[in-house]
Design a protein around this motif. Sequence first.
Motif, short mmCIF file in Angstrom:
data_model
loop_
_atom_site.label_atom_id
_atom_site.label_comp_id
_atom_site.label_asym_id
_atom_site.label_seq_id
_atom_site.Cartn_x
_atom_site.Cartn_y
_atom_site.Cartn_z
N ALA A 1 -17.96 -8.89 -50.09
CA ALA A 1 -19.34 -9.23 -49.71
C ALA A 1 -19.66 -10.54 -50.41
O ALA A 1 -19.43 -10.67 -51.61
CB ALA A 1 -20.29 -8.13 -50.15
N ALA A 2 -20.17 -11.49 -49.65
CA ALA A 2 -20.24 -12.84 -50.23
C ALA A 2 -21.33 -13.70 -49.61
O ALA A 2 -21.08 -14.78 -49.10
CB ALA A 2 -18.89 -13.53 -50.07
N GLY A 3 -22.56 -13.25 -49.70
CA GLY A 3 -23.67 -14.07 -49.25
C GLY A 3 -24.06 -15.08 -50.32
O GLY A 3 -23.57 -15.03 -51.44
N ALA B 1 -24.07 -10.54 -46.46
CA ALA B 1 -22.87 -10.62 -47.30
C ALA B 1 -21.60 -10.07 -46.66
O ALA B 1 -20.54 -10.66 -46.78
CB ALA B 1 -23.14 -9.89 -48.60
N SER B 2 -21.73 -8.94 -45.96
CA SER B 2 -20.53 -8.37 -45.34
C SER B 2 -20.04 -9.27 -44.21
O SER B 2 -18.85 -9.47 -44.02
CB SER B 2 -20.82 -6.96 -44.80
OG SER B 2 -20.82 -6.03 -45.86
N PRO C 1 -20.94 -3.60 -49.14
CA PRO C 1 -22.34 -3.89 -49.48
C PRO C 1 -23.04 -4.77 -48.45
O PRO C 1 -22.48 -5.75 -47.97
CB PRO C 1 -22.21 -4.62 -50.82
CG PRO C 1 -20.94 -4.12 -51.41
CD PRO C 1 -20.01 -3.93 -50.22
N LEU D 1 -20.68 -1.59 -55.65
CA LEU D 1 -21.55 -2.37 -56.53
C LEU D 1 -20.75 -3.53 -57.12
O LEU D 1 -19.58 -3.39 -57.43
CB LEU D 1 -22.08 -1.52 -57.68
CG LEU D 1 -22.97 -0.32 -57.33
CD1 LEU D 1 -23.34 0.43 -58.61
CD2 LEU D 1 -24.22 -0.75 -56.59
N ARG D 2 -21.43 -4.67 -57.28
CA ARG D 2 -20.84 -5.79 -58.00
C ARG D 2 -21.08 -5.58 -59.50
O ARG D 2 -22.15 -5.10 -59.86
CB ARG D 2 -21.55 -7.08 -57.54
CG ARG D 2 -20.96 -8.35 -58.12
CD ARG D 2 -21.69 -9.56 -57.58
NE ARG D 2 -23.04 -9.69 -58.11
CZ ARG D 2 -23.87 -10.70 -57.80
NH1 ARG D 2 -23.49 -11.62 -56.94
NH2 ARG D 2 -25.07 -10.76 -58.32
N PRO D 3 -20.12 -5.93 -60.34
CA PRO D 3 -20.43 -5.81 -61.78
C PRO D 3 -21.59 -6.74 -62.15
O PRO D 3 -21.45 -7.95 -62.12
CB PRO D 3 -19.12 -6.22 -62.48
CG PRO D 3 -18.30 -6.89 -61.45
CD PRO D 3 -18.77 -6.41 -60.11
N GLN E 1 -24.21 -9.00 -51.44
CA GLN E 1 -23.31 -9.03 -52.61
C GLN E 1 -24.07 -8.83 -53.92
O GLN E 1 -23.51 -8.38 -54.90
CB GLN E 1 -22.51 -10.34 -52.64
CG GLN E 1 -23.25 -11.57 -53.17
CD GLN E 1 -24.32 -12.07 -52.22
OE1 GLN E 1 -24.28 -11.79 -51.04
NE2 GLN E 1 -25.30 -12.78 -52.75
N THR F 1 -25.86 -6.56 -55.57
CA THR F 1 -26.21 -5.14 -55.49
C THR F 1 -27.26 -4.80 -56.55
O THR F 1 -27.65 -3.63 -56.68
CB THR F 1 -24.96 -4.26 -55.63
OG1 THR F 1 -24.28 -4.60 -56.84
CG2 THR F 1 -24.01 -4.49 -54.45
N GLY G 1 -22.04 -15.38 -55.77
CA GLY G 1 -21.39 -14.47 -56.72
C GLY G 1 -20.90 -13.27 -55.93
O GLY G 1 -21.64 -12.33 -55.68
N ASN H 1 -16.13 -1.12 -55.27
CA ASN H 1 -16.80 -2.28 -54.65
C ASN H 1 -18.05 -1.94 -53.88
O ASN H 1 -18.48 -2.71 -53.01
CB ASN H 1 -15.84 -3.07 -53.74
CG ASN H 1 -14.61 -3.52 -54.47
OD1 ASN H 1 -14.71 -4.15 -55.52
ND2 ASN H 1 -13.45 -3.16 -53.97
N ASN I 1 -20.47 -10.16 -69.32
CA ASN I 1 -20.65 -9.14 -68.29
C ASN I 1 -19.85 -7.91 -68.70
O ASN I 1 -18.65 -8.01 -68.97
CB ASN I 1 -20.15 -9.69 -66.94
CG ASN I 1 -20.54 -8.80 -65.78
OD1 ASN I 1 -20.44 -7.58 -65.84
ND2 ASN I 1 -21.00 -9.42 -64.69
N VAL J 1 -18.83 -9.93 -54.22
CA VAL J 1 -18.18 -8.66 -54.54
C VAL J 1 -16.72 -8.84 -54.15
O VAL J 1 -16.43 -9.24 -53.02
CB VAL J 1 -18.79 -7.48 -53.76
CG1 VAL J 1 -18.01 -6.20 -54.01
CG2 VAL J 1 -20.25 -7.29 -54.12
N GLY K 1 -17.59 -13.57 -66.15
CA GLY K 1 -17.91 -12.39 -65.33
C GLY K 1 -17.52 -12.71 -63.89
O GLY K 1 -17.60 -13.87 -63.47
#
Lengths: 293, 204
Positions: free
Chosen positions: B87-89, B141-142, A63, A103-105, A66, A68, B72, A101, A115, B74, B160
Amino acid sequence: MKTIPELSDWALELIRLASTRLPADIRESLAKGRASEVENSPAAATLGTILENIDLAEKLSTPICQDTGTPVFYVQHPWDFPAAQFKAAFTEAVKVATTKNYLRPNAVDSITGKNSGDNTGDHFPAVYFEQWDREDEVRVDLMLKGGGSENTGAQYALPHAGLGAGRDLDGVRKVILDAVVNAQGKGCGPAVLAVCIGGDRSSGYALAKKQILRPLGDKNPDPVLAALEDEITEKANSLGIGPMGFGGMTTVLGTKITSAHRVPASFFVSIIYMCWAARKQAMIIRGGEVSYD
Amino acid sequence: MIKLKTPITEEKIRSLKVGDVVSLSGVFITARDAAHKYMIDEWLDKEPRGEDAELRAILGPLLDGGVIYHCGPVVRQDEKGKWHFVAAGPTTSAREEPYQHRVIGQLGVRAVIGKGGMGEMTLDACVKHGAVYLHAVGGAASLIAQQVVEVEDVYKTEFGLPEAFWRIRVEDFQCVVTMDSHGESLHKKVLQDSRKRYEEIFGA
């Protein structure tokens, strides 16, 4: 129109492309923005990081952002059309995309806070159908709309005493630019501004959001709105907010405006703020074949 | 580029100024909306008990002199059950404004990383307790996920996956100081300047 067995696989590829590959016009506009910023400035460095990230995400098929977002599907379809099958296929594709992955949940029950874990829930993903006059062609536009940018959207009712904004185009200018000032870096600019002048509270936002699907370089067929779009972009870029609110000249990549009739008592201006990671992708199904625009 | 390693001393933090580019290595704890509300409700507003006390005993020492990352991610879990950041921005920090000053003041957090900046309460806490706000590039993020070398653990997955506390090890994680312990805030300045420019445009 017949049902399509491969549909959820096709929709999965649509999601992958939307999440991992930014439209070329947005990327080009970001690159242009970087070139216009002062060498070694925070704005230029930020845009450099953004461009590097876009290329890496495409290469790794991960992504771009993150968040999404909310998957929003816009479907244009012939009169005889299996809408329920399409909706089910999108739901299935979203679930699979989450396990892969792409999409993020992201679907949270608003009452319990739980969630769902697979991106499905009440009105999630969002799917909108519209019939068109083409016989054997379906177009699906998917938009992934992140929460940070969605939070900075705003709806104003004119007149707005605080801003001295009246019920005319000058009032419209004032509220749109006020929304840009309020957003600062919170919505991950440089942004695409999508606006609806008029309508009611719900149609205003819905019509505004659809404007994001327009290519950056297109020209509004209404000359008044075309001029307003250019003027808003130019004025927004003179505010000095810059990429991520770091200061700079690249605050807005483009402005897209539509209008709708309103009742005499109401004059809403609805503004959707789209982050630089303006993820959108089209899928066209024609004669049983799929293609991705 | 100023290199920092967790845990970070107050002296180091006080030496930082708005505009400094820093490279962080060490342990971050991710915390966003649910996690901030939890820290306030279950750790700071009352004496934590049971599981809450256990979690505070684990995370407390990492947060003291530590770094909170508003993120938050991925995530991906491999066959062995090990988690990885895909992915983590950063997420928008402004939502944590009601909580952040207490998390800084009462848990000893030295640096908060996010995007979009924070408000007066957080800025005051940075001055009072010796902390900074660091800006990462929103949406990148990537790219940012490449700096996360290991996911050490995760807590409160019932919030979550995006909202859980992720304990991550990072290397050369770059950000810019946009709010410092001397009361300077780039966000405050850009807001004031852009509002002034807005008023010029409309001749107010």
